[in-house]
Design an enzyme around this catalytic site. Structure first.
Site, mmCIF file in Angstrom:
data_model
loop_
_atom_site.group_PDB
_atom_site.id
_atom_site.type_symbol
_atom_site.label_atom_id
_atom_site.label_comp_id
_atom_site.label_asym_id
_atom_site.label_seq_id
_atom_site.Cartn_x
_atom_site.Cartn_y
_atom_site.Cartn_z
ATOM 1 N N THR A 65 -112.236 -18.057 69.907
ATOM 2 C CA THR A 65 -112.430 -19.166 68.971
ATOM 3 C C THR A 65 -112.875 -18.587 67.636
ATOM 4 O O THR A 65 -113.902 -17.927 67.543
ATOM 5 C CB THR A 65 -113.492 -20.135 69.511
ATOM 6 N N ASP A 98 -121.822 -38.986 79.187
ATOM 7 C CA ASP A 98 -122.982 -38.977 80.066
ATOM 8 C C ASP A 98 -124.225 -38.650 79.245
ATOM 9 O O ASP A 98 -124.369 -37.537 78.735
ATOM 10 C CB ASP A 98 -122.803 -37.946 81.175
ATOM 11 N N GLY A 140 -128.060 -37.699 78.424
ATOM 12 C CA GLY A 140 -128.960 -36.767 79.090
ATOM 13 C C GLY A 140 -129.659 -35.873 78.090
ATOM 14 O O GLY A 140 -130.084 -36.312 77.019
ATOM 15 N N CYS A 193 -120.263 -22.181 73.931
ATOM 16 C CA CYS A 193 -119.137 -22.657 73.115
ATOM 17 C C CYS A 193 -119.512 -23.790 72.172
ATOM 18 O O CYS A 193 -119.523 -23.614 70.961
ATOM 19 C CB CYS A 193 -117.978 -23.079 74.032
#
Length: 455
Positions: free
Chosen positions: A127, A260, A262, A269
């Protein structure tokens, strides 16, 4: 270049490179993996992955034994024998700022270029900031020996740790950034099996292929930070963020994945990629992306802080014993890079708590990063005598444990479910006070439960 049965090198054998090399061997190619780390190369050559990844050890053992897959520290071997070179070198965040550190990548490019003796295709998988591929092509053109052609392509990876083998052998899409028909033809040959299985192929220019991974990670990070922002609103309004996410997820324009709430995202990454993308966007003069990505990063940091602050609020005092369930940034992995779980555990420890951490896979790596914490070998040992339990990595065994069994081990049955994975109603029925992110508290008020039993 041999376009019938090309020999492949994979330069860089970290999580991406080792997985990619083993999977290419599984697809039928002869592969050599290259890395400067002699210990890592020795383990890989012995058929042993230097990190936890389901299914990878089996591939390594099978293909190192057959001779189809080998590993070396000598890039000259790869340069002299391979037709295709995959660059899988790490691009961590720079120590000096948010930009990606490309020093390792450039060192590999120059080392490879100086040793090339045959025409080849150099394929980037790391990347990188958009524009790197064009700069790499120019650099190779400058240093490659005369009469040797080294074409450049970009083939970004979209692996999920814990699912890397599956995602490589059965990807959900393939991206080929190319500037020549021959480069596209070579990549189609290498991925012939998944293409035949119907995997969609996106053939594009180099810059778009470079942006693909950064943009994907930026979008996923945005979804996580958005739902955590909704979790904070839900807590203040008495709403349930899990039910809210289910409602949003049924909208096909949104989808349920990565909604989700949390303690936020971590790993090697998403955090560094959104910062590097923001830095590159700013350098290009694109003003909207940096502001958005900075806000995403800040929201992610706040998700960790909110859970850490709640833990400190619920601790009965200095020296309180806290059980931390999980150290890896996600289950099915031993990766603790930028782990929200480990970050929260360290904050609670610094505030004076006695923290005991249990993780099925990541304790060894966690100890190297945070040696000040106590690591235990079993869930039972972590829970015994605990005055507060923090569920911070969603390993299946944590959600599956019997809350009545757990209640008999702890001193006070108070748990913060930082991943919204336990059945809060079942735990409350077993006598626990359950604090979940973005959801109403279940069970008796925690302060009543943490009163001195002798009093």
């Amino acid at each position: 270049m041999n376009l019938t049965t090309p020999t492949i090198s994979v330069i860089g054998t970290g999580y991406l490179g080792a997985t990619h090399a083993a999977c290419l061997a599984e697809l039928g190619f002869r592969v050599v993996g290259v890395d400067r780390d002699r210990d890592k190369i020795a383990r890989l050559a012995a058929g042993e992955a230097p990190f936890s990844e389901p299914g990878l050890d089996d591939l390594l053992r099978r293909h190192t034994a057959s001779g189809r897959l080998r590993f070396t520290t000598a890039i000259r071997v790869a340069a002299e024998h391979a037709d295709v070179h995959f660059l899988c070198v790490g691009t961590p965040q720079s120590a000096a700022g948010p930009e990606a550190d490309l020093a390792g990548l450039w060192a590999a490019v120059r080392d490879l270029g100086r040793h090339l003796t045959r025409d080849c295709l150099v394929v980037g998988k790391s990347t990188v900031p958009v524009g790197t591929a064009a700069a790499m092509a120019a650099e190779l053109g400058r240093i490659v020996p005369p009469r040797i052609s080294a074409n450049v392509a970009w083939n970004p990876e979209f692996l999920r740790e814990g699912h890397g083998v599956q995602d490589t052998l059965h990807p959900d899409r393939l991206v080929f950034g190319v500037d020549s028909p021959s480069a596209e033809l070579t990549l189609r040959l290498l991925y012939e099996r998944p293409i035949a299985a119907g995997v969609p192929v996106h053939v594009t220019d180099l810059a778009t292929a470079e942006l693909a991974k950064s943009a994907a990670n930026g979008f996923l990070a945005t979804k996580v930070s958005f739902v955590n922002a909704m979790a904070e609103i839900s807590e203040r309004a008495g709403a349930d963020v899990v039910a809210l996410a289910d409602i949003l997820g049924d909208d096909p324009r949104i989808g349920r994945s990565f909604l989700d709430a949390g303690i936020g995202f971590g790993g090697g990454c998403l955090p560094k990629d959104i910062r590097a993308l923001a830095a590159r966007a700013a350098a290009l003069g694109a003003s909207s992306a940096p502001a958005l990505l900075h806000a995403v990063d800040e929201a992610n940091a706040r998700a960790r802080s909110r859970v850490a602050d709640l833990a400190l609020e619920l601790c009965p005092g200095a020296g309180a014993r806290v059980a931390v369930l999980g150290a890896a940034f996600k289950p099915r992995s031993d990766d603790v890079r930028d782990s929200p779980a480990l970050d929260i555990a360290r904050r609670v420890h610094r505030a004076g708590a006695e923290v005991r951490v249990y993780d099925p896979e990541a304790s060894l790596n966690a100890r190297a990063v945070a040696p000040e914490l106590t690591y235990v070998a079993s869930l039972e040992t972590a829970l015994r005598g605990a005055e507060l339990v923090l569920h911070l990595t969603e390993w299946p065994e944590f959600a599956a444990m019997d809350p009545r069994w757990a209640a008999r081990l702890v001193r006070w049955p108070v748990i913060i479910d930082g991943r919204n994975r336990i059945d809060s109603g079942r735990w409350a029925a077993a006598g626990w006070t359950v604090h979940s992110v973005g959801r109403p508290r279940r069970g008796a008020p925690a302060r009543a439960l943490v009163a001195d039993p002798a009093g």
